[in-house]
Design an enzyme around this catalytic site. Sequence first.
Site, PDB file in Angstrom:
ATOM      1  CG  HIS A 189      19.738 -21.946 -17.598  1.00  0.00           C
ATOM      2  ND1 HIS A 189      19.144 -20.777 -17.189  1.00  0.00           N
ATOM      3  CD2 HIS A 189      19.623 -21.955 -18.960  1.00  0.00           C
ATOM      4  CE1 HIS A 189      18.688 -20.102 -18.243  1.00  0.00           C
ATOM      5  NE2 HIS A 189      18.973 -20.798 -19.326  1.00  0.00           N
TER       6      HIS A 189
ATOM      7  CG  ASP B  98      20.658 -15.969 -22.631  1.00  0.00           C
ATOM      8  OD1 ASP B  98      20.889 -17.177 -22.433  1.00  0.00           O
ATOM      9  OD2 ASP B  98      19.498 -15.500 -22.642  1.00  0.00           O
ATOM     10  CG  HIS B  99      20.728 -17.275 -18.527  1.00  0.00           C
ATOM     11  ND1 HIS B  99      19.737 -16.802 -17.699  1.00  0.00           N
ATOM     12  CD2 HIS B  99      20.153 -17.422 -19.744  1.00  0.00           C
ATOM     13  CE1 HIS B  99      18.612 -16.669 -18.391  1.00  0.00           C
ATOM     14  NE2 HIS B  99      18.846 -17.043 -19.635  1.00  0.00           N
TER      15      HIS B  99
ATOM     16  CG  HIS C 174      20.814 -22.146 -22.067  1.00  0.00           C
ATOM     17  ND1 HIS C 174      19.454 -22.212 -22.285  1.00  0.00           N
ATOM     18  CD2 HIS C 174      21.257 -23.430 -22.148  1.00  0.00           C
ATOM     19  CE1 HIS C 174      19.101 -23.479 -22.489  1.00  0.00           C
ATOM     20  NE2 HIS C 174      20.167 -24.234 -22.402  1.00  0.00           N
TER      21      HIS C 174
END
Length: 562
Positions: free
Chosen positions: A350, A354-355, A352
């Site tokens: 996804h 931190d991804h 976000h």
Amino acid sequence: MTPPSQPRPSQLLQPQRDPVPAREASTILLLRDGADGFEVLMTRRADQGIFANAYVFPGGGLEDQDADPANHALARMRPSMVEVGGNERITQALAGIRETFEELGILLAYDEAGQPVAPAQVQQLDRHASLYEQCRARGWTLAVDQLWYLAQWTAPFDLPKRFNVPFFVARMPEGQTPVADETEQFEPTWIRPQDAVERFKEKNLFILFPTLRTLERISAQPDTQTLINTLQSEKPLWQACPRGGHLLGKDTRHTETDMAYGELEMVMPDGHGIHHLDWQNEKAVPLRKNLLRLTAPNPGMMSGPGTNTYLVGDDSSGYIVIDPGPNEPVHLQRIHAATGGNIRFIVCTHSHPDHSPGAAPLQALVEQSGQGKPPVMGMASAPTARAYSRFKPDVSLQDGERVTLTGKGPDGEITHTLQAIFTPGHAANHLCFLLEEDALLFSGDHILNGSTTVISPPDGNMIDYLASLDKLHALCLERGIRYILPAHGYVLGFARHQITKLKAHRLARESKVHNAMRTKPDGSIQDWVAIAYADTPPALWPVAQQSLLAHVERIQKLCLGR
């Protein structure tokens, strides 16, 4: 596709070894109530042989005589014991009673009038002769109905001598006094469970791991009857087969409720070997031959030990990178080094921060090293995504779409197939991924180990989140999935159980939210958080407020639907 019932042997990190067969045994926790809570009877083992000098509960191995139908006829039982446990339960209980008598001279039995045997009569028995024959001669019955099944412990697979042991609890018979046999057992000691645990921590009481964990588990109970009341189903409160790990420089043991257990089971199915559990960011951790985990250096309240980047594949097939994480140059260089730059695909669960932000710079790093330009894949952010959480992949993955690597294995060609599973809820564009050949589920942020996923509207949606949990549960059943690999925390085992437990937790929290709304119908969000999350540290309430809003939104929609 037929779900794999076993992991591909070619992908396990080491050859598997059969464990030593476990010997059947039985043990009894004798309890008595005191002014400061209940106490348990423990004795010290002999200073030679197995478990030397350890403080244990009385018990020992099952013998043929314990399974003899003629001796079963001496047992007074609750009908429910037989209905649930059958003859095996009777045998185990009789063995525990017999061993307790032989080791400590304590006997759980009724006389010919159906009353507890008087202490003076117990003292007349010969502890070296057959207990069953002596009871039969006197018309006594053995008080199996006084035993309650607490737990089942099976020794770790890597031990050279192993036991499979039911732990029973029973009240100490009135007026009897334990007297050790002075051969196997010494120094009978009454002690509160919490005191025993404390003395163990102070290193002045040697307790074996199963004994320690049992003491810890029962120490929260205020008295004997309360503990017995929890055992009315005739089923154990827990079953455990500990597994070994290595943490903070020490060999450690972990049971099924520990966060690291699923990872230890997945990495070392036979229980042999060493798996380090310390979180570090410098090098990739092998989980299978075709699977590495590299954790980004972004630990925190929301990210736990950091964001897990998973590397699927091998040198012959190339690699799929799942969640390259934040745009952290050092982390991206480590991904590049761990894969040798042989990256074929970069996929994101996804959008976000931190991804997915590391995806484009990792792609550029691979291209600069002359190894092509791996496409960035995933699902584009929805319009509801916040400005700092926007993501647009090169290739948009749809529900059920597959990404495949092909390489060479020991038996010829081998494939690693990653299937996208659309799971909105945490984010509107959230995907989980199934590694089909190994039945491993990469859950992104939808399912975490050690924390609960935040659902933050408008991009997060509780109705979608719970529906996605149901979808994953069905997938686990269909594909035989046992392990979940989250974006934060260790591998989770018992996949379907974890999902069921997670959904139950969410619905229980929603019930508290609904109660807060009814209690203060004109209250603010802050008022509702204080009620619904009273069991959560206030420092976390600002984060909890986001999920509360998602619950409120779901409650309102469900009410309108009615």
